[in-house]
Design a protein around this motif. Structure first.
Motif, short mmCIF file in Angstrom:
data_model
loop_
_atom_site.label_atom_id
_atom_site.label_comp_id
_atom_site.label_asym_id
_atom_site.label_seq_id
_atom_site.Cartn_x
_atom_site.Cartn_y
_atom_site.Cartn_z
N LEU A 56 1.11 -0.91 -0.20
CA LEU A 56 -0.53 0.26 0.49
C LEU A 56 1.13 1.36 0.49
N LEU A 57 2.11 1.01 0.86
CA LEU A 57 3.04 2.40 1.36
C LEU A 57 3.79 2.39 -0.40
N VAL A 58 3.84 1.22 -1.01
CA VAL A 58 4.83 1.89 -2.43
C VAL A 58 3.87 1.95 -3.10
N ARG A 59 2.88 1.57 -3.49
CA ARG A 59 1.47 2.44 -4.47
C ARG A 59 1.24 3.54 -3.84
N GLU A 60 1.81 3.92 -2.56
CA GLU A 60 0.72 5.56 -2.94
C GLU A 60 1.46 6.85 -2.85
N ALA A 61 2.97 6.33 -2.85
CA ALA A 61 4.21 7.10 -2.84
C ALA A 61 4.80 7.03 -4.42
N GLY A 62 4.44 8.25 -4.87
CA GLY A 62 5.27 8.54 -6.56
C GLY A 62 6.47 9.11 -6.17
N PRO A 63 6.71 8.98 -7.69
CA PRO A 63 8.04 9.22 -7.98
C PRO A 63 8.41 10.50 -7.26
N GLU A 64 7.50 11.48 -7.30
CA GLU A 64 7.55 13.19 -7.49
C GLU A 64 7.41 12.95 -4.75
N ASP A 65 7.44 12.17 -4.66
CA ASP A 65 6.71 12.19 -3.29
C ASP A 65 8.66 11.85 -2.79
N LEU A 66 7.65 11.82 -0.91
CA LEU A 66 8.48 11.58 -0.19
C LEU A 66 7.83 10.27 0.41
N LEU A 67 8.21 9.25 0.94
CA LEU A 67 7.85 8.62 1.95
C LEU A 67 8.71 8.53 3.19
N VAL A 68 7.70 8.56 3.83
CA VAL A 68 8.12 7.98 5.47
C VAL A 68 7.39 6.85 6.10
N ALA A 78 10.67 1.46 -3.19
CA ALA A 78 9.65 1.98 -3.20
C ALA A 78 10.14 3.13 -4.64
N ARG A 79 9.67 4.08 -5.29
CA ARG A 79 10.49 4.77 -6.29
C ARG A 79 10.23 6.30 -5.72
N CYS A 80 10.81 6.40 -4.92
CA CYS A 80 10.83 7.94 -4.26
C CYS A 80 11.69 7.34 -2.96
N PRO A 81 12.78 7.93 -2.43
CA PRO A 81 13.63 8.82 -1.06
C PRO A 81 12.24 7.73 0.07
N VAL A 82 13.02 7.10 0.68
CA VAL A 82 12.09 6.80 1.69
C VAL A 82 13.02 7.01 3.44
N ILE A 83 12.26 8.16 4.05
CA ILE A 83 12.54 8.32 5.52
C ILE A 83 12.33 7.07 6.55
N VAL A 84 13.52 6.54 7.15
CA VAL A 84 13.23 5.41 8.36
C VAL A 84 13.50 6.34 9.34
N VAL A 85 12.66 5.96 10.51
CA VAL A 85 12.30 7.36 11.98
C VAL A 85 12.47 6.46 12.59
N VAL A 135 17.53 7.53 8.97
CA VAL A 135 17.69 7.09 7.94
C VAL A 135 17.12 7.71 6.39
N VAL A 136 17.78 7.94 5.27
CA VAL A 136 17.15 7.98 4.22
C VAL A 136 17.49 7.04 2.67
N VAL A 137 16.64 6.46 2.08
CA VAL A 137 17.32 5.22 2.02
C VAL A 137 16.70 5.78 0.15
N ILE A 138 17.56 6.47 -0.57
CA ILE A 138 17.43 6.62 -2.38
C ILE A 138 17.75 5.26 -2.85
N PRO A 139 16.54 5.47 -3.43
CA PRO A 139 16.26 3.87 -5.00
C PRO A 139 16.81 4.62 -5.66
N SER A 140 16.86 3.10 -6.25
CA SER A 140 18.01 3.75 -7.31
C SER A 140 16.54 4.22 -8.56
N SER A 141 15.69 4.40 -8.89
CA SER A 141 14.89 5.09 -9.80
C SER A 141 14.44 6.33 -9.52
#
Lengths: 164, 142
Positions: free
Chosen positions: A91-103, A126-133, B134-140
């Motif tokens: 669900l999270l991967v689907r909701e976050a597009g390439p122009e988004d930030l996923l937390v 994910a297609r966008c940067p992911v921040i793991v808190v 931690v920020v993980v930047i994917p390949s795409s």
């Protein structure tokens, strides 16, 4: 410039969620992005109104309070709610597009065992940067575990009484 | 969110470059500083190389990576960048370097069914051990 269309945050109804949501809210204000609050239910649930604040109240009261305060301050469109019976990672991967930030929150710990299934799935797909808190992260003073202070202020300041 | 102390893992791969690029943009945008960290290990080096030559080669690679990514980021002149090459396991080095940081940035290595292998055991371990976000930047990613 790292600007985003949406800041998508996963909430799960436990204590660590407040920290993740606080980070995401502060980031959405800083980047002027719409906040998308995502909660995955297990498949047994039937969801009538998947984007309603009322449903969020039943699954995560704390997150619902923060969302309500944010909407009062920044308008209803500033926060979107997504509640779907699905795998949290998908669900999270689907909701976050390439122009988004996923937390997302860090992988939950149970004793020495770290259960990192959803975290791994999201970080990998994910297609966008992911921040793991991490739950061990101490909130800095500029981020409260509650919604940003400016969201809590009334939109119209009360008029000052005139000087006699 | 105020000036940020950003630590970024650079390893000479495309993932490391994307991570460094993202960190520079973030620091430029928010007025923060970047500490680029590269690690090396005895067991991955050639047996004919001396400690000094491994260290200096890693420092050269890191300097080149910083120079090329700085050139790609507008406003780079305002961003303070420190470079550090450390002997040790990448996950340990990064977690230690980010002890007082606001963000730790890493690149991932693409998509695959074998999640842990492809994400990289380093990224996985860092996410489980780091005290800061931690920020993980994917390949795409952009």
């Amino acid at each position: 410039v790292n600007g985003y269309r949406h800041v998508v945050v996963g909430v799960a109804g436990h204590a660590g969620t407040a920290r993740t949501l606080a980070w995401a809210m502060a980031e959405s204000v800083a980047t002027d992005a719409q906040l998308v609050v995502v909660h995955a239910l297990d498949a047994a649930h039937h969801v009538d109104r998947p984007g309603s604040l009322r449903l969020l109240e039943t699954v995560d009261r704390s997150a619902a309070g923060a969302v309500a305060a944010a909407r009062r301050r920044r308008g209803d469109a500033s926060v979107r709610i997504v509640i779907v019976a699905d795998s949290a990672g998908e669900l999270l991967v689907r909701e976050a597009g390439p122009e988004d930030l996923l937390v997302i929150g860090g992988p939950p710990r149970a004793g020495w065992w770290v259960r990192s299934g959803t975290t791994s799935q999201v970080m990998t797909m994910a297609r966008c940067p992911v921040i793991v808190v991490s739950e061990r992260w101490e909130l800095p003073v500029h981020i409260s575990s509650r919604p940003p202070a400016e969201w809590m202020r009334p939109k119209i300041a009360p008029a000052k009484p005139e000087e006699p | 969110m105020g000036a940020q102390r950003i630590v970024v893992g650079v390893d000479g791969t495309e993932g490391g470059r994307r991570a460094l690029n993202w960190a520079l943009r973030e620091a430029s945008n928010r007025g923060g500083s970047v500490r680029a960290v590269m690690s090396w290990r005895w067991d991955t080096a050639s047996p004919t190389q001396s400690t000094e030559s491994i260290q200096s080669e890693a420092e050269r690679v890191l300097r080149d990576e910083i120079a090329s990514q700085r050139a790609a980021v507008p406003g780079e002149a305002d961003v303070s960048v420190a470079a550090e090459v450390v002997e040790g396991r990448a996950a340990d080095v990064l977690v230690r370097a980010a002890r007082d940081a606001d963000l730790l940035v890493l690149g991932s290595h693409g998509h695959n069914r074998m999640l842990r292998t492809v994400l990289g055991s380093t990224a996985q371990e860092v996410v489980e051990s780091a005290r800061c976000p931690v920020v993980v930047i994917p390949s795409s990613a952009r």
